[in-house]
Design a protein around this motif. Structure first.
Motif, PDB file in Angstrom:
ATOM      1  N   GLY A  85       0.226  -1.416   0.067  1.00 56.64           N
ATOM      2  CA  GLY A  85       0.404   0.571   0.345  1.00 56.64           C
ATOM      3  C   GLY A  85       0.798   0.831   0.103  1.00 56.64           C
ATOM      4  O   GLY A  85       0.380   1.777  -0.438  1.00 56.64           O
ATOM      5  N   ARG A  86       1.896   1.270   1.018  1.00 52.71           N
ATOM      6  CA  ARG A  86       3.043   2.404   0.924  1.00 52.71           C
ATOM      7  C   ARG A  86       3.675   2.290  -0.024  1.00 52.71           C
ATOM      8  O   ARG A  86       3.252   3.433  -1.170  1.00 52.71           O
ATOM      9  CB  ARG A  86       4.051   1.908   1.520  1.00 52.71           C
ATOM     10  CG  ARG A  86       3.340   2.433   3.548  1.00 52.71           C
ATOM     11  CD  ARG A  86       2.671   3.331   3.395  1.00 52.71           C
ATOM     12  NE  ARG A  86       1.966   3.127   5.069  1.00 52.71           N
ATOM     13  CZ  ARG A  86       1.541   2.954   6.012  1.00 52.71           C
ATOM     14  NH1 ARG A  86       0.457   2.077   4.997  1.00 52.71           N
ATOM     15  NH2 ARG A  86       1.673   3.233   7.560  1.00 52.71           N
ATOM     16  N   LEU A  87       4.148   1.617  -1.434  1.00 45.04           N
ATOM     17  CA  LEU A  87       4.518   1.485  -2.409  1.00 45.04           C
ATOM     18  C   LEU A  87       3.997   2.031  -3.006  1.00 45.04           C
ATOM     19  O   LEU A  87       4.254   2.396  -4.086  1.00 45.04           O
ATOM     20  CB  LEU A  87       5.419   0.374  -2.354  1.00 45.04           C
ATOM     21  CG  LEU A  87       6.000  -0.104  -3.668  1.00 45.04           C
ATOM     22  CD1 LEU A  87       7.696   1.029  -3.517  1.00 45.04           C
ATOM     23  CD2 LEU A  87       6.743  -0.855  -4.472  1.00 45.04           C
ATOM     24  N   VAL A  88       2.746   1.832  -3.523  1.00 43.36           N
ATOM     25  CA  VAL A  88       1.863   2.024  -4.106  1.00 43.36           C
ATOM     26  C   VAL A  88       1.541   3.501  -4.714  1.00 43.36           C
ATOM     27  O   VAL A  88       1.273   4.212  -5.645  1.00 43.36           O
ATOM     28  CB  VAL A  88       0.549   0.856  -4.604  1.00 43.36           C
ATOM     29  CG1 VAL A  88      -0.689   2.198  -5.127  1.00 43.36           C
ATOM     30  CG2 VAL A  88       1.067   0.272  -5.126  1.00 43.36           C
ATOM     31  N   LEU A  89       1.227   4.225  -3.416  1.00 45.36           N
ATOM     32  CA  LEU A  89       0.214   5.566  -2.976  1.00 45.36           C
ATOM     33  C   LEU A  89       2.208   5.715  -3.102  1.00 45.36           C
ATOM     34  O   LEU A  89       2.075   7.412  -3.813  1.00 45.36           O
ATOM     35  CB  LEU A  89       0.467   5.879  -1.330  1.00 45.36           C
ATOM     36  CG  LEU A  89      -0.712   5.335  -1.012  1.00 45.36           C
ATOM     37  CD1 LEU A  89      -1.077   5.408   0.416  1.00 45.36           C
ATOM     38  CD2 LEU A  89      -2.037   5.910  -2.006  1.00 45.36           C
ATOM     39  N   ALA A  90       3.499   5.247  -3.536  1.00 42.72           N
ATOM     40  CA  ALA A  90       5.050   6.923  -3.391  1.00 42.72           C
ATOM     41  C   ALA A  90       4.833   6.374  -5.059  1.00 42.72           C
ATOM     42  O   ALA A  90       4.816   7.774  -5.966  1.00 42.72           O
ATOM     43  CB  ALA A  90       6.059   5.941  -2.722  1.00 42.72           C
ATOM     44  N   ILE A  91       3.744   5.468  -5.698  1.00 41.79           N
ATOM     45  CA  ILE A  91       4.550   5.600  -7.090  1.00 41.79           C
ATOM     46  C   ILE A  91       3.319   6.149  -7.519  1.00 41.79           C
ATOM     47  O   ILE A  91       3.350   7.477  -8.455  1.00 41.79           O
ATOM     48  CB  ILE A  91       4.258   4.265  -7.621  1.00 41.79           C
ATOM     49  CG1 ILE A  91       5.224   3.167  -7.708  1.00 41.79           C
ATOM     50  CG2 ILE A  91       3.897   3.729  -9.160  1.00 41.79           C
ATOM     51  CD1 ILE A  91       5.034   1.548  -7.737  1.00 41.79           C
ATOM     52  N   ALA A  92       2.133   5.887  -7.123  1.00 42.85           N
ATOM     53  CA  ALA A  92       1.336   7.140  -7.437  1.00 42.85           C
ATOM     54  C   ALA A  92       2.100   8.538  -7.484  1.00 42.85           C
ATOM     55  O   ALA A  92       1.247   9.862  -8.001  1.00 42.85           O
ATOM     56  CB  ALA A  92      -0.790   7.114  -6.605  1.00 42.85           C
ATOM     57  N   TRP A 174      14.836  -0.177  -6.739  1.00 42.99           N
ATOM     58  CA  TRP A 174      14.444   0.356  -8.216  1.00 42.99           C
ATOM     59  C   TRP A 174      13.186   1.620  -8.906  1.00 42.99           C
ATOM     60  O   TRP A 174      14.189   2.455  -9.198  1.00 42.99           O
ATOM     61  CB  TRP A 174      13.902  -0.776  -8.771  1.00 42.99           C
ATOM     62  CG  TRP A 174      13.653  -0.539 -10.386  1.00 42.99           C
ATOM     63  CD1 TRP A 174      13.933   1.333 -11.068  1.00 42.99           C
ATOM     64  CD2 TRP A 174      13.207  -1.710 -11.537  1.00 42.99           C
ATOM     65  NE1 TRP A 174      13.977   0.269 -12.266  1.00 42.99           N
ATOM     66  CE2 TRP A 174      13.540  -0.625 -12.516  1.00 42.99           C
ATOM     67  CE3 TRP A 174      13.708  -3.467 -11.858  1.00 42.99           C
ATOM     68  CZ2 TRP A 174      14.066  -1.527 -14.317  1.00 42.99           C
ATOM     69  CZ3 TRP A 174      13.348  -3.387 -12.733  1.00 42.99           C
ATOM     70  CH2 TRP A 174      13.241  -2.861 -14.100  1.00 42.99           C
ATOM     71  N   TRP A 175      12.862   2.243  -7.455  1.00 39.14           N
ATOM     72  CA  TRP A 175      11.747   2.664  -6.984  1.00 39.14           C
ATOM     73  C   TRP A 175      12.797   4.185  -6.576  1.00 39.14           C
ATOM     74  O   TRP A 175      12.367   4.571  -7.243  1.00 39.14           O
ATOM     75  CB  TRP A 175      10.405   2.723  -6.668  1.00 39.14           C
ATOM     76  CG  TRP A 175       9.502   2.002  -7.555  1.00 39.14           C
ATOM     77  CD1 TRP A 175       9.227   0.612  -7.452  1.00 39.14           C
ATOM     78  CD2 TRP A 175       8.529   2.626  -8.412  1.00 39.14           C
ATOM     79  NE1 TRP A 175       8.167  -0.105  -8.332  1.00 39.14           N
ATOM     80  CE2 TRP A 175       7.785   1.603  -9.121  1.00 39.14           C
ATOM     81  CE3 TRP A 175       8.689   3.937  -8.919  1.00 39.14           C
ATOM     82  CZ2 TRP A 175       6.998   1.377 -10.232  1.00 39.14           C
ATOM     83  CZ3 TRP A 175       7.822   4.005 -10.036  1.00 39.14           C
ATOM     84  CH2 TRP A 175       7.204   2.795 -10.642  1.00 39.14           C
ATOM     85  N   ARG A 176      13.922   3.573  -6.071  1.00 37.01           N
ATOM     86  CA  ARG A 176      13.833   4.651  -5.328  1.00 37.01           C
ATOM     87  C   ARG A 176      15.003   4.972  -6.392  1.00 37.01           C
ATOM     88  O   ARG A 176      15.709   5.782  -6.351  1.00 37.01           O
ATOM     89  CB  ARG A 176      15.417   4.278  -3.897  1.00 37.01           C
ATOM     90  CG  ARG A 176      14.068   3.910  -2.742  1.00 37.01           C
ATOM     91  CD  ARG A 176      15.309   3.564  -1.873  1.00 37.01           C
ATOM     92  NE  ARG A 176      14.507   2.526  -0.834  1.00 37.01           N
ATOM     93  CZ  ARG A 176      14.390   1.078  -0.269  1.00 37.01           C
ATOM     94  NH1 ARG A 176      15.616   0.474  -0.380  1.00 37.01           N
ATOM     95  NH2 ARG A 176      13.370   0.526   0.677  1.00 37.01           N
TER      96      ARG A 176
END
Length: 909
Positions: A85-92, A174-176
């Motif tokens: 959930g946290r990762l998805v919000l960060a991507i959003a 990878w997202w970082r």
């Protein structure tokens, strides 16, 4: 939560395409992930999960975001779902920021909406307050973030969320990497990162990089970050690695074709043959149509929502090269089956790789016409088959840059750039398509593209249009340049002063936002912007520059790298080297990525004879920019200076600085004898030799560096390299600069040849290996002979050069040629150039000595040449000299000339 499904979701998020293998979402985290993949950021950021995560725990907006929000992940049985959930919000948040500032279309959600939970805690907050706070927190490494970036709070929230510890999600690293790359783009200058992403991403090799497209993406994105940080060599290696991962095959070759409408004969044209091996099922229909040879670019553009391609409409040049050869690839090529006029379409990811490789050509080649010719085939190959909105935009932008310097294409170049800017806010393609390959191309932001357009206008002389854009973007340094071009520099100074004193309002949007800004946040906003403005004022007002730079340093709370760089340069230009060193050390500590700061720091340390610190500074220069020839040269100088006595320090030259900074054009190395007399450790000499050798790869036309290289090569025993260097020095100075021709080096080279036996058979039998050694005897002979015959003798008429040549010839037993060379040396010397009426007694006595020497040479070598009348030649030399210098008959040396003449007459009798 099943581990397999979790991995599939992570891969879908990275690819930007929902995997059909994933069953319908059954929990909030999966539903959120699917919404983000489909670019429904409004739904994701207004979800229950988002409201819970972004609920403020404090109403004090002066606290940092990570104190206002409780972003921690609760550990327990559902920790994986919490993390997702946290990762998805960060991507959003990240992609919402990217959509607003890069790809468009305009965003339909504001950061303020995330914090409005209906409680008193966030009721007093305003959009402007959040904007200012985010911009301040995004400043990094002493470099401020661009203050007019839209919705910067989304990027800051993405940073904070990605920084959380993710124990169940390998893709978080990878997202970082992705958020770090985007962050670099909004800073004034790139800043080095604390994380080494190349190491951190290694564990992903087994989980993600086993699939060709993911492996390719990973290497491209690492390469693009390396490119942003100016590590071009590492970037190029990653781009090539990406092509291997995806299976992309490409070859730059030539094919017969026509480039102009009136061309009658086909000429060889550069063409890039390329073929993809990745499958893209979503584009099957379009691929079939594109693969049809008769399909034109315009027809394909109609099937795909891509930016408009501006036609050239030139009366001479064709829109694209017409190839007549159907098989240009060489024998044995894997691409021999490809027809250059009907190449198959490429996978969009492979197109990204080609554009990245094209970018690397620009960074690793000198700035000349060949580079544009090399890049054009890469860009044309991508443009010929539009597959994705963002990728095609990048290709058109690169073509626009290539065409900006050509008379026949500059108009299309500018119109194309304007069209690319205009199409960003439109909805001509879906948001998901625009973001699909965003992280795999170096697409510039909106403001960067507008700045590029303004610079294009400025290069065309349309200064007022450029000025309007720069003022709207609040890029005040460029505004000042425009006023300088309009010959109104005083107006630029007045604008900066008015901005600092509050007499001039900025753009209308800033004025409207400022009305709702609270005093503390306005103060913070002004401090960040004012520090930059004070630095700019210091550049414009040299009389009070020191005061202005110090004011900027204080305003920034001692975090402005720009202030310290400017102040350090100011002190250096005024020979205040200790002060310059102090400022520049602070500057490089704040931002260690800027080569110029390290270079000037190194030169300042040289001036105070702090060789160790100077060496370290120049080492940093070449580690950041391997192609910095000046830094390699100065690094060599430092190796030679470390540990030597004061008497020997001046034996090695250094790059002397001018007011605007040092330059290697004033390098001055003394003779090899002076160098040898110093107590430089041999290890340091070898390090200097290697540094100069590396530097000459990038400063090949710098004769002073070649001169330094020659001296050091002589001292470490690399005589063949010294011979080559002496030839380069004479070639580049055309023999016109006497100081560049080191005759001592030439004599030592000839000595190194002639001290070996002249018999090749005996030399070959010598167990010491002198016959094969390229630095002595027969191994060096050919190089020295070529240097004399091809380079020195056609350009230089020096007695020592002729004598060196004669010694080499006599060593080989070529007596007649050696005699001729000695006579040439005599004619070029003092005795041979004396005329009647000479009054300089010392010069005449020198000439008497030369006459005696040439007579002795004729006596020794003359008899060895069959049929050579050496006595007649000797008598002629003495008689001619005496006839020209009768005015010196009363000198005692005249008697020796008379006796010499008598001796020659008796020998002839």
């Amino acid at each position: 939560m099943a581990a397999d499904r979790l991995i599939l979701v992570q891969k879908s998020l990275i690819r930007g395409q929902w995997d059909s293998q994933i069953s319908e979402p059954t929990n909030p985290a999966f539903e959120l992930a699917k919404a983000v993949v489909e670019c429904r950021y409004n739904d994701a950021l207004r979800s229950d999960t988002a409201r819970e995560v972004f609920r403020p725990s404090s109403e004090d907006l002066d606290l940092p975001f990570n104190k206002i929000l409780d972003l921690s992940i609760k550990q327990g049985s559902e920790a994986a779902e919490e993390e997702l959930g946290r990762l998805v919000l960060a991507i959003a948040c990240l992609h919402a920021f990217v959509q607003a500032n890069w790809t468009g279309p305009d965003l339909d959600i504001e950061p303020l909406e995330l914090f409005k939970d209906g409680t008193e805690k966030s009721k007093s907050w305003t959009g402007e307050a959040i904007h200012v706070k985010a911009v301040a927190e995004l400043a990094y490494g002493g470099e401020p973030a661009y203050h007019l970036a839209k919705v910067p709070a989304f990027l800051r929230l993405a940073q904070l969320l990605f920084a959380l510890p993710y124990t169940h999600l390998e893709s978080a690293t990878w997202w970082r990497l992705r958020v770090a790359t985007v962050h670099q783009e909004i800073l004034d200058d790139p800043v080095s990162l604390q994380d080494d992403f190349r190491t951190l991403l290694q564990p992903l090799a087994s989980t993600f990089a086993t699939e060709p497209d993911l492996a390719g993406r990973l290497n491209i994105e690492i390469g693009l970050l390396e490119h942003v940080l100016s590590r071009d060599k590492a970037a190029g290696e990653n781009f090539v690695k990406a092509s291997r991962c995806t299976g992309l095959e490409y070859e730059l070759t030539g094919a017969l074709g026509k480039r102009t409408k009136f061309q009658q004969f086909e000429l060889s044209q550069l063409v890039l043959l390329a073929e993809s091996h990745l499958q893209d099922p979503s584009d099957d229909v379009t691929s079939q149509k594109e693969n049809t040879p008769s399909t034109t670019v315009e027809e394909v553009s109609d099937t795909k929502n891509v930016p408009e391609t501006i036609a050239l409409n030139d009366d001479t040049l064709l829109e694209q090269t017409e190839f007549t050869s159907s098989n240009p690839a060489g024998a044995g090529s894997r691409l021999a089956h490809i027809d250059p006029s009907a190449q198959p379409p490429l996978h969009p990811l492979d197109q990204c790789i080609l554009l990245s490789l094209c970018l690397n050509v620009r960074n690793t080649q000198p700035s000349h016409g060949l580079t544009a010719e090399q890049m054009s085939p890469y860009v044309s190959r991508v443009i010929s088959h539009p597959r994705n909105w963002s990728v095609h935009t990048m290709a058109l932008l690169l073509r626009s840059r290539l065409e900006s310097s050509r008379t026949r294409t500059v108009e299309r170049s500018t119109l194309q750039l304007q069209a690319l800017i205009d199409q960003m806010p439109t909805a001509d393609s879906s948001t998901s398509e625009r973001l699909l390959y965003f992280h795999d191309i170096p697409l510039p932001s909106r403001w960067d593209m507008e700045k590029e357009l303004a610079e294009r206008f400025l290069s065309l002389g349309v200064v007022k249009s450029a000025l309007e854009i720069f003022e709207r973007l609040e890029m005040w340094e460029d505004v000042v340049k425009c006023y300088g071009a309009l010959e109104k520099p005083e107006k630029g100074i007045a604008i900066v002063k008015d901005l600092l004193e509050g007499r001039k309002a900025e753009v209308d949007t800033v004025i409207s936002r400022a009305k709702s800004t609270s005093a503390p946040h306005k103060k913070s906003q002004d401090a960040m912007r004012d520090a930059k403005l004070w630095c700019l004022l210091g550049d414009l007002d040299p009389t009070h520059a020191e005061e202005h730079y110090k004011r900027a340093w204080t305003l920034s709370n001692e975090t402005s790298g720009r202030a310290m760089r400017s102040l350090g340069g100011y002190y250096f230009a005024r020979a205040k080297f200790p002060e310059a060193i102090e400022c520049l050390k602070r500057a490089v500590k704040i931002n260690p990525l800027l080569t110029r700061s390290w270079f000037i720091l190194g030169c300042a340390c040289m001036r105070v004879e702090n060789w160790e610190d100077a060496k370290n500074a120049f080492t940093r220069c070449v580690s950041i920019d391997e192609e910095d020839g000046e830094s390699w040269n100065n690094l060599a100088s430092m190796y030679l200076r470390i540990g030597i006595s004061k008497q020997g320090r001046k034996a090695i030259g250094e790059a002397e600085g001018e007011d605007d900074g040092p330059s290697s054009s004033e390098v001055d190395v003394k003779t090899s004898d002076e160098l040898s007399s110093t107590s430089v450790p041999f290890e340091n000499k070898m390090l200097a030799f290697r540094a100069l050798k590396q530097g000459l790869r990038y400063s090949y036309e710098n004769w002073r560096m070649w001169y330094n290289y020659m001296i050091v090569a002589m001292d470490v025993g690399e005589l063949q390299e010294a011979c080559r260097a002496l030839g380069r020095v004479v070639d580049q100075t055309e023999g016109k600069l006497a100081s560049a021709m080191d005759e001592d080096v030439l004599d030592r080279l000839v000595d190194a040849v002639t001290r070996a036996t002249s018999d090749p058979t005996e030399a070959a039998a010598d167990e010491s290996g002198a016959a094969q050694n390229p630095n002595e005897g027969h191994g060096l002979y050919r190089s020295v002979l070529g240097l004399l015959e091809r380079t020195l003798l056609p350009r230089i008429s020096s007695p020592r050069v002729f004598r060196a040549y004669a010694r080499l010839l006599s060593w080989r037993g070529q007596w007649e040629d050696a005699l001729k060379a000695y006579l040439d040396a005599y004619r070029a010397g003092v005795a041979g150039t004396m005329e009647k009426g000479e009054t300089d007694v010392e010069r005449w006595r020198e000439g008497v000595t030369e006459v005696g020497e040439i007579v002795d040479i004729l006596r020794n070598f003359g008899p060895r040449v069959e049929g050579y009348k050496w006595r007649l030649q000797a008598r002629s030399v003495v008689r001619t000299f005496m006839g020209r210098t009768k005015d010196f008959e009363d000198e005692t040396e005249w008697v020796s000339l008379t006796e010499l003449q008598d001796e020659l007459r008796k020998e002839e009798d």
